[in-house]
Enzyme design. Structure first.
Site, short mmCIF file in Angstrom:
data_model
loop_
_atom_site.label_atom_id
_atom_site.label_comp_id
_atom_site.label_asym_id
_atom_site.label_seq_id
_atom_site.Cartn_x
_atom_site.Cartn_y
_atom_site.Cartn_z
CB CYS A 159 -7.76 7.07 -2.09
SG CYS A 159 -8.69 9.18 -2.32
CG HIS A 299 -3.99 9.80 -0.79
ND1 HIS A 299 -4.72 9.52 -2.37
CD2 HIS A 299 -2.87 9.18 -0.23
CE1 HIS A 299 -4.20 8.28 -1.58
NE2 HIS A 299 -3.44 7.59 -0.94
CG ASN A 315 -1.24 5.04 0.95
OD1 ASN A 315 -3.12 5.46 0.14
ND2 ASN A 315 -0.40 5.87 0.40
#
Ligand SMILES: *[C@@H]1O[C@H](CO)[C@@H](O)[C@H](O)[C@H]1NC(C)=O
Length: 431
Positions: A159, A299, A315
């Site tokens: 991520c 994240h 995302n």
């Protein structure tokens, strides 16, 4: 697309296998919202219907398990489905749905994260003496063709590379006029090269910008350096530099807190960090306001805009997750650390013009009708609305979320108050 990747990437079978899987996976994800929120509760009341739902879910996700694993997966699926049904009945301004996370163990879910926060502190807060420019009331980089299509990190804790690249893309576009799809894989392969660390186990977005800074400000384009959810040998020296018009000279940390983040977001996208919870993983649309965070961000993602009601975040879990891959976080709320670790790359002109054709921008345009209809406090009463400070906390009571039968007059305001120009009910003299 598969053909092109096959041709370009013949030798790397690891990448190829992933693309086969992802192609399947993405096609299936789109089918998953097959049960309406209202139906889920009634299905869960019947064991037979629940099993049927589970079978459909497995078919659509192409999942097949041996008998004992299947029992375990079914229990997880049912408890996730109950979680989703409960979450949808809490009356929040977000909706939740079953998705590819719904039959995963906690360990499996963690593989889709990848922020290694070890050794990192929140950014310094805004000092009262810090001059902040007043940003426009809204800025949505998606609506300016300045955000690339939603990407998918797959089962790799990468991520941090997606957050960093996202933070770069709209800034490069704003300055050079060209939207380029930059390569997460260069960061994944090269940032911790030689440190005996696997980037799929996590990393930190700013390390990406520092890597570019130390390598002539460079970064490849995705079309030249394809993504696969594995950290392999760095191939940067074989890949052309796609930072044509500007180079990366380092990064800037955004001061912690919403006001500084909004001001920075008005100038371009940001790499941001926050804490993913079960609510977040099952999010499907609306404005999320998560109250279940424990306080440890896990994240990294990219903030790509804001309105008066939400901060828009892109995302890296494909378009099958969330609102076509995006999520709206409530404004005026901490949001699990979202405003504490933000950064963006600093860019310097190379004096050259980028004549490369632009890469594809996301077609996503966020609906701006969503509003947060929850009061922060259970004690909100209409007579609190005359106090400027309390209006924020009592938005629902103060009718900021008035129903659709709004006749445009003051009919929706509590008696004794009027609708001010900004849409908030107050005593007339407070407008
Ligand atoms: C997390 O970061 C720390 C500090 O940089 C590093 O020592 C550690 O190996 C990292 N953890 C993983 C799983 O990569």
């Amino acid at each position: 697309m598969l053909k092109r990747i096959q041709r370009a990437n013949k030798r790397d079978s690891r990448h190829l296998r992933f693309y086969f899987k992802m192609k399947h996976f993405l096609a299936l994800c789109l089918l998953v919202s097959y049960v309406a929120a209202e139906d889920l509760r009634s299905i869960l009341r019947s064991p037979k219907e629940t099993l049927k739902l589970y079978s459909n879910f497995k078919a659509q996700e192409h999942l097949a398990f041996g008998a004992s694993e299947d029992r375990m997966r079914f229990r997880m699926f049912r408890s996730n489905a109950e979680f989703v049904a409960d979450a949808n009945e809490e009356g929040s301004s977000a909706e939740f749905a079953l998705n590819f996370f719904s039959a995963m163990t906690a360990d499996e879910k963690r593989q889709y994260l990848g922020l290694n926060i070890t050794g990192h502190l929140p950014n310094a807060p805004v000092l009262s003496s810090t001059p902040l420019q007043t940003p426009p009331a809204k800025k949505l980089w998606t609506n300016e063709e300045a955000v690339t299509e939603v990407k998918d990190q797959g089962k790799c804790g990468s991520c941090w590379t997606f957050g960093a690249v996202g933070g770069l893309e709209s800034r490069y576009k704003a300055k050079s006029g060209v939207l380029r799809n930059f390569a997460e894989q260069e960061y994944l392969d090269c940032v911790y090269e030689g440190l005996n660390r696997d980037g799929c186990n996590g990393g930190w977005p700013d390390d990406c910008y520092t890597y570019s800074q130390h390598n002539g400000g460079r970064l490849a384009a995705t079309k030249d350096y394809h993504y696969g959810p594995v950290d392999v040998k760095c191939e940067a020296s074989k890949k052309p530099n796609a930072m044509v018009a500007y180079k990366i000279t380092g990064f800037e940390n955004v001061r912690a807190g919403e006001s500084a983040n909004i001001a920075a977001l008005a100038t371009g996208s940001l790499a941001v960090a926050f804490e993913v919870t079960n609510y977040f993983q099952q999010y499907s649309k609306g404005i999320i306001k998560d109250t279940t965070c424990s306080g440890r961000p896990n994240h990294a993602v990219t903030a790509v805009g804001y309105t008066e009601n939400f901060v828009l975040v892109k995302n890296s879990w494909g378009t099958g997750w969330g609102d076509q891959g995006f999520v709206k976080f409530a404004r005026h709320y901490d949001n699990c650390g979202l405003f504490d670790y933000s950064s963006y790359p600093t860019l310097k002109s190379t004096g050259k013009q980028d004549t490369t054709p632009a890469d594809t921008a996301t077609p996503y345009r966020p609906s701006e009708d969503d509003v947060v209809c929850e009061d922060v406090s259970h004690y909100c009463r209409p007579d609190h609305c005359q106090y400027e400070d309390l209006v924020e906390y009592c938005r629902k009571t103060c009718n900021k979320c008035g129903d659709d039968s709004d006749d445009g007059g003051d009919g929706d305001c509590p008696s004794g108050t009027v609708m001010c120009d900004d849409g908030v009910c107050r005593h007339e003299h407070m407008c």
